[in-house]
Design a protein around this motif. Structure first.
Motif, PDB file in Angstrom:
ATOM      1  N   HIS A   9       0.864  -1.313  -0.008  1.00  0.00           N
ATOM      2  CA  HIS A   9       0.173  -0.034   0.281  1.00  0.00           C
ATOM      3  C   HIS A   9       0.834   1.389   0.064  1.00  0.00           C
ATOM      4  O   HIS A   9       1.994   1.352   0.317  1.00  0.00           O
ATOM      5  N   SER A  12       0.487   6.190   4.719  1.00  0.00           N
ATOM      6  CA  SER A  12      -0.606   6.239   4.886  1.00  0.00           C
ATOM      7  C   SER A  12      -0.567   8.292   4.924  1.00  0.00           C
ATOM      8  O   SER A  12       0.219   8.747   5.174  1.00  0.00           O
ATOM      9  N   VAL A  37      -4.560   6.954   2.386  1.00  0.00           N
ATOM     10  CA  VAL A  37      -2.905   7.168   1.921  1.00  0.00           C
ATOM     11  C   VAL A  37      -3.264   7.946   0.446  1.00  0.00           C
ATOM     12  O   VAL A  37      -4.017   8.768   0.348  1.00  0.00           O
ATOM     13  N   ARG A  64      -6.004   1.667   4.707  1.00  0.00           N
ATOM     14  CA  ARG A  64      -5.116   2.015   3.574  1.00  0.00           C
ATOM     15  C   ARG A  64      -4.214   0.675   2.290  1.00  0.00           C
ATOM     16  O   ARG A  64      -4.006   1.500   1.116  1.00  0.00           O
ATOM     17  N   SER A  68      -5.831   2.737  -1.556  1.00  0.00           N
ATOM     18  CA  SER A  68      -4.337   2.215  -2.330  1.00  0.00           C
ATOM     19  C   SER A  68      -4.743   1.190  -3.680  1.00  0.00           C
ATOM     20  O   SER A  68      -4.628   2.086  -4.650  1.00  0.00           O
TER      21      SER A  68
END
Length: 190
Positions: A9, A12, A37, A64, A68
């Motif tokens: 991912h 953040s 993210v 996240r 992503s």
């Protein structure tokens, strides 16, 4: 030929780096897990190619991971499942421990304790490896059905899946991309 791509991912949006106590770190982790993210100006070409060409796209149920996948492949239809969640960190019941450390330092310290066998309030290393075996079997099933699979997952859990794929004879292609958005592809040919 079957193919499984493991994508990490993005970074953040939650980037609070102020020092916290161990007790405060638990709240910090909750905020990290609840955050999406950051968008980037560019994404690794190999990662984009693998996610957009996969016949099956999977995410964990953490924000996240979901966000992503949506950023990398907005038109993609995803399968979201908790089986692919990141390995958790144990908690320390140290209410009287007032030392303040950076969240990244707490994460490293707790991860080291976890690998050493301390798993208070979370799955153990052996339990996480068993979950990775189940996750790997699920990915292989998808790959047998559709030839190509991409999973947008997490650093440590993707490593556990990587080791399991290698153990089962899958051949990996060198990781492409940066720390975030990296992609490792495994292939199986009869």
């Amino acid at each position: 030929m079957m193919e499984i791509s493991l994508i990490r991912h993005g970074q953040s949006q939650f980037n609070d780096k102020k020092r916290v106590t161990c007790a405060e770190f638990e709240s910090w982790v909750d905020n990290y897990n609840a955050s999406g993210v950051q968008r980037e100006a560019n994404y690794p070409p190999e990662t984009l190619l693998k996610i957009t060409s996969a016949n099956v796209l999977i995410t964990s149920d953490l924000k996240r991971s979901i966000d992503s996948a949506a950023i990398l492949h907005p038109e993609g239809i995803t399968i979201t499942h908790s089986l692919f969640r990141e390995t958790e960190l144990p908690t320390l019941h140290a209410k009287h421990l007032s030392i303040r450390l950076k969240p990244s330092t707490w994460a490293v310290l707790l991860r080291l304790l976890w690998f050493a066998g301390y798993s208070n309030a979370c799955e153990s290393v052996s339990e996480a490896k068993r979950r990775a075996e189940k996750a790997t079997e699920q990915l292989i099933t998808y790959a047998k059905e559709s030839q190509s699979v991409a999973i947008v997952g997490h650093g440590f859990f993707n490593r556990f899946i990587s080791k399991e794929l290698q153990r089962q004879g899958w051949k990996g292609k060198k990781k492409a991309g940066t720390k975030h958005w990296s992609c490792t592809t495994y292939m199986w040919s009869d």
